[in-house]
Write a protein that holds these residues in place. Sequence first.
Motif, PDB file in Angstrom:
ATOM      1  N   PHE A  86     -27.487 -14.741  14.025  1.00 17.28           N
ATOM      2  CA  PHE A  86     -26.297 -15.278  13.372  1.00 17.28           C
ATOM      3  C   PHE A  86     -25.271 -14.178  13.165  1.00 17.28           C
ATOM      4  CE2 PHE A  86     -28.867 -13.981   9.688  1.00 17.28           C
ATOM      5  CZ  PHE A  86     -27.933 -13.409   8.823  1.00 17.28           C
ATOM      6  N   THR A  87     -24.018 -14.620  12.990  1.00 16.30           N
ATOM      7  CA  THR A  87     -22.912 -13.701  12.740  1.00 16.30           C
ATOM      8  C   THR A  87     -22.137 -14.210  11.538  1.00 16.30           C
ATOM      9  OG1 THR A  87     -22.637 -13.034  15.031  1.00 16.30           O
ATOM     10  CG2 THR A  87     -20.696 -12.881  13.669  1.00 16.30           C
ATOM     11  N   HIS A  88     -21.779 -13.314  10.628  1.00 17.92           N
ATOM     12  CA  HIS A  88     -20.852 -13.701   9.559  1.00 17.92           C
ATOM     13  C   HIS A  88     -19.488 -13.127   9.926  1.00 17.92           C
ATOM     14  CE1 HIS A  88     -20.332 -14.999   5.222  1.00 17.92           C
ATOM     15  NE2 HIS A  88     -19.148 -14.593   5.599  1.00 17.92           N
ATOM     16  N   LEU A  89     -18.508 -14.016  10.132  1.00 14.65           N
ATOM     17  CA  LEU A  89     -17.144 -13.577  10.450  1.00 14.65           C
ATOM     18  C   LEU A  89     -16.360 -13.431   9.155  1.00 14.65           C
ATOM     19  CD1 LEU A  89     -16.219 -15.842  13.500  1.00 14.65           C
ATOM     20  CD2 LEU A  89     -16.764 -13.389  13.513  1.00 14.65           C
ATOM     21  N   LEU A  90     -15.772 -12.257   8.951  1.00  8.24           N
ATOM     22  CA  LEU A  90     -14.982 -12.037   7.738  1.00  8.24           C
ATOM     23  C   LEU A  90     -13.532 -12.433   8.002  1.00  8.24           C
ATOM     24  CD1 LEU A  90     -17.429  -9.906   7.648  1.00  8.24           C
ATOM     25  CD2 LEU A  90     -16.080  -8.813   5.860  1.00  8.24           C
ATOM     26  N   PRO A  91     -12.810 -12.830   6.945  1.00 19.47           N
ATOM     27  CA  PRO A  91     -11.406 -13.207   7.143  1.00 19.47           C
ATOM     28  C   PRO A  91     -10.569 -12.073   7.743  1.00 19.47           C
ATOM     29  CG  PRO A  91     -12.174 -13.939   4.991  1.00 19.47           C
ATOM     30  CD  PRO A  91     -13.269 -13.118   5.582  1.00 19.47           C
ATOM     31  N   ASP A  92     -10.987 -10.790   7.529  1.00 22.75           N
ATOM     32  CA  ASP A  92     -10.197  -9.692   8.103  1.00 22.75           C
ATOM     33  C   ASP A  92     -10.530  -9.431   9.571  1.00 22.75           C
ATOM     34  OD1 ASP A  92     -12.652  -8.390   8.153  1.00 22.75           O
ATOM     35  OD2 ASP A  92     -12.217  -7.027   6.506  1.00 22.75           O
ATOM     36  N   GLY A  93     -11.370 -10.271  10.168  1.00 19.15           N
ATOM     37  CA  GLY A  93     -11.641 -10.171  11.596  1.00 19.15           C
ATOM     38  C   GLY A  93     -12.940  -9.468  11.952  1.00 19.15           C
ATOM     39  N   ARG A  94     -13.575  -8.777  10.977  1.00 21.38           N
ATOM     40  CA  ARG A  94     -14.826  -8.089  11.306  1.00 21.38           C
ATOM     41  C   ARG A  94     -15.989  -9.086  11.391  1.00 21.38           C
ATOM     42  NH1 ARG A  94     -15.388  -3.678   6.808  1.00 21.38           N
ATOM     43  NH2 ARG A  94     -14.517  -5.361   5.570  1.00 21.38           N
ATOM     44  N   ALA A  95     -17.110  -8.621  11.945  1.00 21.85           N
ATOM     45  CA  ALA A  95     -18.278  -9.495  12.099  1.00 21.85           C
ATOM     46  C   ALA A  95     -19.543  -8.721  11.751  1.00 21.85           C
ATOM     47  CB  ALA A  95     -18.380  -9.992  13.538  1.00 21.85           C
ATOM     48  N   GLY A 334     -22.162 -14.885  21.008  1.00 21.31           N
ATOM     49  CA  GLY A 334     -23.579 -15.037  21.340  1.00 21.31           C
ATOM     50  C   GLY A 334     -24.420 -15.541  20.179  1.00 21.31           C
ATOM     51  N   ALA A 335     -23.773 -15.873  19.068  1.00 22.60           N
ATOM     52  CA  ALA A 335     -24.559 -16.235  17.883  1.00 22.60           C
ATOM     53  C   ALA A 335     -24.911 -17.722  17.883  1.00 22.60           C
ATOM     54  CB  ALA A 335     -23.774 -15.902  16.617  1.00 22.60           C
ATOM     55  N   GLY A 336     -26.142 -18.035  17.562  1.00 30.02           N
ATOM     56  CA  GLY A 336     -26.520 -19.441  17.395  1.00 30.02           C
ATOM     57  C   GLY A 336     -25.795 -20.023  16.201  1.00 30.02           C
ATOM     58  N   THR A 337     -25.824 -19.290  15.092  1.00 30.82           N
ATOM     59  CA  THR A 337     -25.149 -19.756  13.873  1.00 30.82           C
ATOM     60  C   THR A 337     -24.035 -18.787  13.524  1.00 30.82           C
ATOM     61  OG1 THR A 337     -27.210 -20.707  13.048  1.00 30.82           O
ATOM     62  CG2 THR A 337     -25.492 -20.310  11.424  1.00 30.82           C
ATOM     63  N   VAL A 338     -22.896 -19.333  13.135  1.00 29.02           N
ATOM     64  CA  VAL A 338     -21.778 -18.498  12.684  1.00 29.02           C
ATOM     65  C   VAL A 338     -21.436 -18.932  11.265  1.00 29.02           C
ATOM     66  CG1 VAL A 338     -19.441 -17.708  13.181  1.00 29.02           C
ATOM     67  CG2 VAL A 338     -20.927 -18.435  15.066  1.00 29.02           C
ATOM     68  N   HIS A 339     -21.331 -17.957  10.365  1.00 31.86           N
ATOM     69  CA  HIS A 339     -20.857 -18.215   9.003  1.00 31.86           C
ATOM     70  C   HIS A 339     -19.382 -17.821   8.995  1.00 31.86           C
ATOM     71  CE1 HIS A 339     -25.225 -17.256   7.532  1.00 31.86           C
ATOM     72  NE2 HIS A 339     -25.122 -18.479   8.014  1.00 31.86           N
ATOM     73  N   LEU A 340     -18.499 -18.703   8.543  1.00 30.58           N
ATOM     74  CA  LEU A 340     -17.087 -18.330   8.581  1.00 30.58           C
ATOM     75  C   LEU A 340     -16.277 -18.994   7.486  1.00 30.58           C
ATOM     76  CD1 LEU A 340     -15.276 -20.053  11.589  1.00 30.58           C
ATOM     77  CD2 LEU A 340     -17.510 -20.734  10.783  1.00 30.58           C
ATOM     78  N   GLY A 341     -15.178 -18.329   7.151  1.00 29.39           N
ATOM     79  CA  GLY A 341     -14.237 -18.889   6.180  1.00 29.39           C
ATOM     80  C   GLY A 341     -14.183 -18.114   4.883  1.00 29.39           C
ATOM     81  N   GLN A 369     -23.653 -23.128  17.357  1.00 28.08           N
ATOM     82  CA  GLN A 369     -23.288 -23.190  18.788  1.00 28.08           C
ATOM     83  C   GLN A 369     -24.581 -23.561  19.528  1.00 28.08           C
ATOM     84  OE1 GLN A 369     -19.872 -20.362  19.758  1.00 28.08           O
ATOM     85  NE2 GLN A 369     -21.341 -18.938  18.877  1.00 28.08           N
ATOM     86  N   MET A 370     -24.756 -24.858  19.702  1.00 29.45           N
ATOM     87  CA  MET A 370     -26.068 -25.315  20.175  1.00 29.45           C
ATOM     88  C   MET A 370     -26.301 -25.021  21.657  1.00 29.45           C
ATOM     89  SD  MET A 370     -27.030 -25.953  17.308  1.00 29.45           S
ATOM     90  CE  MET A 370     -28.730 -26.019  17.852  1.00 29.45           C
ATOM     91  N   THR A 371     -25.219 -25.039  22.460  1.00 30.13           N
ATOM     92  CA  THR A 371     -25.422 -24.760  23.892  1.00 30.13           C
ATOM     93  C   THR A 371     -25.725 -23.277  24.088  1.00 30.13           C
ATOM     94  OG1 THR A 371     -23.827 -26.511  24.271  1.00 30.13           O
ATOM     95  CG2 THR A 371     -24.453 -25.200  26.184  1.00 30.13           C
ATOM     96  N   THR A 372     -25.143 -22.445  23.210  1.00 28.39           N
ATOM     97  CA  THR A 372     -25.451 -21.007  23.256  1.00 28.39           C
ATOM     98  C   THR A 372     -26.920 -20.780  22.912  1.00 28.39           C
ATOM     99  OG1 THR A 372     -23.192 -20.458  22.694  1.00 28.39           O
ATOM    100  CG2 THR A 372     -24.842 -18.784  22.191  1.00 28.39           C
ATOM    101  N   ALA A 373     -27.422 -21.596  21.963  1.00 27.97           N
ATOM    102  CA  ALA A 373     -28.827 -21.458  21.566  1.00 27.97           C
ATOM    103  C   ALA A 373     -29.764 -22.095  22.590  1.00 27.97           C
ATOM    104  CB  ALA A 373     -29.037 -22.105  20.200  1.00 27.97           C
TER     105      ALA A 373
END
Length: 525
Positions: A86-95, A334-341, A369-373
């Motif tokens: 999984f990836t956590h996307l930050l509002p400032d653009g970092r991951a 490439g992340a199956g799950t993305v945390h964002l917002g 992202q189920m197709t990625t997973a």
Amino acid sequence: MEQADAIVIGAGHNGLVAANLLADAGWSVLVLEATPNPGGAVRSGYVTAPGYLSDLFSSFYPLGFASPVMNALKLDLDWTHAPDVFTHLLPDGRAATVNRDLATTMASMEQFADGDGERWRHAYDDWRTVSAKMLGTILTPFPPIRAGLRLAAQLKVRDGLRLARRLLLSVRELGRELFRGEGAMLALAGCTLHTDLSPEEAGGGVYGWLLAMLGQECGWPVPVGGAQQITSALVSRLEARGGRVVYEAPVARILVARGRAVGVRTAGGGDWRATRAILADVPAPALFLDMVGTRWLPPRFVEDMSHFRWDGATVKVDWAVSAKMPWKNPAAGGAGTVHLGADLDGLTRYAAHLASNEVPPHPFLLLGQMTTADPTHSPPGTESLWAYTHLPHRESWSPAEIEEHVGRMEGVVEDYAPGFGRLVVGRNVFSPADLEREDPSLVGGALGGGTAAAYQQLFLRPIPGLGRPDTPIDRLFLASASAHPGGGVHGAPGGNAARAALARDRALTGDLYRALINTANRAIY
Ligand SMILES: Cc1cc2nc3c(=O)[nH]c(=O)nc-3n(C[C@H](O)[C@H](O)[C@H](O)COP(=O)(O)OP(=O)(O)OC[C@H]3O[C@@H](n4cnc5c(N)ncnc54)[C@H](O)[C@@H]3O)c2cc1C
């Protein structure tokens, strides 16, 4: 009147796990399911556009993959993984990205603060020391005597005390104690927000730690072919052992005679007799207040049930996306799950809105992202995508309120992946009411069978008591996520209920077992 040794109410995965274990013990088992489909919140379907398979509710299964009870069933499943967990996307653009390769995760966390890579390794080493025994302790019946003793013996007093403290920390505190940078803290906090807990809530840290570290250890796997494969494997295993699932048979009443559950009545008026046990894979309020009725329950038990707390409501959207997601930060690709917002303070603001019964103006999203997973979800180069977010638990939501909120959700995705909207070729929205229509146990869109807060865990789940599946009614057992250890696809409530039913039925010791439960219940209620 049809009869079986055991009647299981609800063909959710917990009901099906319980049914399988009883069938393994040679019992005849009948599962009565309210809807036309098995699986409860573990199902897939084509709801967005032709060729795009969606997991309608749950979709990532670290708990199921690691669960001793699910593994013991040896289900016919092939597991697969997204490149990144999984990836956590930050509002400032970092991951901040967790990958099953420890060095890759360490490099991601190191970007946020010098030394956080090593700190992640250290946190993971700590987890590895206790992981097997912790999972054994959590996913077995309460009180977890054998697994708990093994854990205690391994840790000794000084480490045990520190682990106990860690289990009580909020995720914000835990993150601060373990790391310096926001990336690793957010990796934990985003995981905690898979439950209904805020970053500040006591006991929230352990969920973040558990899910993130399980991700590091074994990923967040998905079954090839989608969530439905888990359900289909459970149903075929049961049927191969003579068990039967009856669909569109919503149970309305538990039939009780002299304090003992003897059968059920379905909404259509049909009666079904159970000679040995009834196991209910439905939420605790539905079982006790609707199906059993207060007449058969101690007044204190009924009063405690009035304090039962649901978790928040959920809105889930599935999209068919005609290309790969145009993420601003390719680390999310490439992340199956993305945390964002939201960053950490954003998560706190989001949770504060929910707590004060307000619609969060900037929703935090869990996105899959189920197709990625698992490439079987949609054609190559496309994405079968979903996202869900929470709303306060309310009686009802108007279609306009839901549509407006879906607009906010799509706005968040668009911010992080500009052009996403133009790629959408199909969409399905499940409002809280839609979720409950598809699975009557998702009451008001609550997905955890009740809050994950510390005051409704262990021996406090679903209400103060023994934390066991046994109920005040003899031979009636709670087998759903409302029972310890709660929500998630790990089968533990179903497994615990089946074991309790078998213990109650044992020729030499069953009556003694029930006498002990009765004595404890009299003391508590
Ligand atoms: C949107 C969403 C996303 C989730 N994501 C994940 C995830 O990625 N990973 C994870 O591990 N967990 C996830 N969860 C949580 C997980 O899916 C649930 O905790 C779990 O499925 C609960 O299983 P259960 O068997 O207790 O109940 P359910 O799956 O809810 O099954 C209950 C069954 O009982 C039936 N029923 C209800 N009332 C009656 C009645 N009166 N008579 C007969 N039958 C009845 C229902 O129709 C249903 O089939 C998610 C949940 C949701 C909703």
